[in-house]
Design a protein around this motif. Structure first.
Motif, PDB file in Angstrom:
ATOM      1  N   THR A 182       0.802  -1.243   0.000  1.00 31.02           N
ATOM      2  CA  THR A 182       0.000   0.000   0.000  1.00 31.02           C
ATOM      3  C   THR A 182       0.825   1.278   0.000  1.00 31.02           C
ATOM      4  OG1 THR A 182      -0.198   0.206   2.419  1.00 31.02           O
ATOM      5  CG2 THR A 182      -1.826  -1.184   1.317  1.00 31.02           C
ATOM      6  N   MET A 191      -5.368   0.272   0.043  1.00 28.86           N
ATOM      7  CA  MET A 191      -5.315  -0.215   1.425  1.00 28.86           C
ATOM      8  C   MET A 191      -5.678  -1.690   1.409  1.00 28.86           C
ATOM      9  SD  MET A 191      -8.681   1.743   2.826  1.00 28.86           S
ATOM     10  CE  MET A 191      -9.379   2.785   1.560  1.00 28.86           C
ATOM     11  N   TRP A 251      -1.227   2.532   4.148  1.00 28.52           N
ATOM     12  CA  TRP A 251      -2.517   3.002   4.673  1.00 28.52           C
ATOM     13  C   TRP A 251      -3.343   1.818   5.165  1.00 28.52           C
ATOM     14  CZ3 TRP A 251      -3.664   7.506   6.438  1.00 28.52           C
ATOM     15  CH2 TRP A 251      -4.998   7.839   6.707  1.00 28.52           C
ATOM     16  N   GLY A 274      -6.309   5.356   9.564  1.00 28.15           N
ATOM     17  CA  GLY A 274      -6.751   4.445   8.508  1.00 28.15           C
ATOM     18  C   GLY A 274      -8.162   4.797   8.087  1.00 28.15           C
TER      19      GLY A 274
END
Ligand code: ISL
Ligand code: CA
Length: 564
Positions: free
Chosen positions: A269, A278, A326, A366
């Protein structure tokens, strides 16, 4: 850190079969989703991830696709789907579709051709092997119990299926198959969707020669992950997919990637050369399992500790922020039990503990995911009879362990009640009427009997409900950049009841305090944190006293402060 719309977003997952039934046949459908778009808008989410809605014989509820460019009859028509996308975009909601291309259905036209003869042009779309001495080609176990190979009469060979035997694995080594996948992705992207969730994407590349797995248990079949998890050509295939398809669209992608480490997470990612926006890691979903076997998820470890969860989450938070990757933040999906039953208290402290879990998750770094019903605090269900469970994984597991005489059936039923995927798949609770307002007809799977106490109608206008709390959490993300971009630091590392952490952006700091117990532990402000002028952003109890020195927490209390 680079700004991206999908970092600022909250994603809501819909499992269409169980969301809302518009034509009263007992099965949720696309028009049912359209009816509820204003509900989602009110909640404040930005993106909807739709579990598969493609044509499918439903051996695994749509994760077995027989036509990637058609809508399942039970869910509606392509016109309904076009209207769904339009109605979503009209409201500023984005749509992410499920991409299931590790395997197709055995009823897909490709497989019908493939199995006909060894020289069929579609033969190499799948993975065929003559086997060894009249037995399976290797000892791999399927994710859903039994051998990962199925013998096929027509050509007297075996085909590989990491999931059910109605989900044959696609052969990614074949460039023609890869082009087919890229084409079908473009088909949906050109219709205007906003991204893909990629089902078990990190198992698409298998070790050439498909060698036996190491024998680690006394079962007939063994876990073969070493030969397909993040397999040898996985990154190469994904780079090709990005170059040929994804790079040409402004979309988000989330890889479902079992058995990955934070190092893999960064590799997959990171901003420079990542392969997806992600991913879904699984380590925190295994915190209450017994390690050592692929069946570990069913063997609940009752002694799991809060510090285990801290280690896992902190490792992911810190590695991803340092490696410019991420995270996806999730506690529930259609494969997992309900989080309030699993990690908190679905009895006496149901409401506050559901809010506590939400606070804990949404304040981390996140993109948060909300699974349908989670925003109401929906709970696990405990069906009495095996027949009331519909999930193929549950039935295969039961057959495997009970009918082979190895385990006590009541123990297995308890494991199913605690961990079975159907906990998340009972119909959504819209109101206290017939079948929880999901359908006038008998639903395909039974409704959780507690819908009279937990439902949307009752919560939407109640400012103190779990639903309203979620709404406020989602708003905080829009109001404070630090919620999206702040750095994470764990505090009180060894505490077994309180999970507390800070987020830092420039000279701003957030302090997140969550009590994972039904007791009243004392929170001690660590040295170096200035609690002199704390501003409370959200909490799940009425708070009068804001002094942070020696604060006695209430059961499952959660508070978020902005520190000056
Ligand atoms: O649910 C699991 C274990 O109980 C996981 O191992 C799950 O099978 C794995 O995460 C893959 O899940 C995805 O692919 C499956 C499908 O059944 C799941 O619903 C999907 O989320 C096969 O397509
Ligand atoms: Ca229907």
């Amino acid at each position: 850190m680079a700004k991206q719309w999908w970092k600022e977003s909250v994603v809501y997952q819909i499992y269409p079969r169980s969301f809302n039934d518009s034509n009263n046949d007992g099965i949720g459908d696309l028009n049912g989703i359209i009816e509820k778009l204003d509900y989602l808008k009110d909640l404040g989410v930005d993106v909807v991830w739709l579990s598969p809605v493609y044509e499918s014989p439903n051996d695994d509820n749509g994760y077995d696709i027989s036509n990637y460019r058609a809508i399942m009859d039970e869910f509606g028509t392509m016109e309904d789907w076009d209207r769904l996308l339009e109605e979503m975009h009209n409201r500023g909601l984005k749509l992410v579709m499920d991409l299931v291309v590790n395997h197709s259905s055995d009823e897909h036209a490709w497989f019908a051709e493939s199995r006909k003869s060894k020289d069929n042009p579609y033969r190499d779309y799948y993975i065929w092997d003559p086997g060894k001495d009249g037995a399976e080609p290797n000892n791999w176990v399927s994710f859903f119990s039994g051998s990962a190979w199925q013998y096929d009469e027509a050509t007297e060979e075996y085909y590989l299926h990491l999931f059910t035997k109605k989900q044959p694995d696609l052969n990614w080594e074949n460039p023609k198959l890869r082009e087919e996948v890229y084409d079908l992705m473009k088909f949906w992207l050109d219709k205007g969707i906003d991204g893909f969730r990629m089902d078990v994407i990190n198992v698409i590349s298998k070790t050439p020669g498909l060698p036996d797995a190491e024998v680690t248990t006394d079962s007939k079949y063994q876990w073969g992950g070493e030969h397909f998890v993040n397999g040898p050509r996985f990154m190469e295939f994904m780079k090709e997919m990005n170059e040929k398809v994804l790079d040409h669209y402004d979309v988000m992608t989330v890889g479902e990637t079992p058995m990955v480490t934070p190092e893999d997470g960064v590799r997959f990612t990171n901003e420079e050369d990542g392969i997806c926006s992600m991913l879904f890691q699984f380590e925190h979903m295994d915190v209450d399992s017994t390690p050592g076997s692929h069946l570990g998820k069913w063997k609940i470890n009752p002694d799991w500790k809060l510090t285990d969860l801290k280690k896992i989450m902190t490792k992911w938070q810190v590695s991803m922020q340092e490696g410019k990757g991420w995270n996806s933040l999730y506690l529930e999906n259609h494969d997992q039990p309900r989080s309030v039953s699993r990690f908190a208290d679905d009895g006496k402290y149901h409401e506050v503990s559901a809010k506590m879990l939400a606070t804990w998750l949404h304040m981390m770094q996140g993109t948060p995911y909300v699974y349908q019903g989670q925003e109401l605090g929906m709970t696990n269900v405990a069906f009495e009879r095996l027949e009331d469970y519909k999930d193929v994984e549950i039935h295969n597991f039961y057959r495997d362990v009970v009918e082979n005489g190895s385990e006590d059936p009541e123990m297995i039923m308890d494991a199913i009640r605690a961990k079975g995927r159907d906990n998340a798949r009972t119909p959504m609770h819209w109101n206290s009427g017939t079948n929880a307002g999901f359908s006038d007809a008998e639903p395909w799977i039974k409704v959780n009997p507690n819908y009279k106490d937990i439902n949307a109608e009752q919560q939407v206008n109640d400012p103190n409900s779990v639903y309203s709390y979620y709404k406020r959490l989602i708003q905080l993300r829009k109001q404070h950049e630090i919620v999206v971009h702040g750095d994470y630091d764990l505090i009180l590392e060894d505490d077994e009841q309180i999970y507390a952490y800070t987020r830092t952006l420039g000279d701003e700091k957030l302090l997140v305090i969550t009590n994972f117990s039904g007791e009243k532990p004392v929170f001690k402000l660590p040295a170096g944190l200035d609690g002199s002028r704390p501003e409370l952003l959200i909490s799940n109890y009425d708070v009068r006293d804001h002094s942070l020195e020696g604060l006695t927490l209430k059961p499952y209390e959660a508070r978020v402060y902005k520190l000056a």
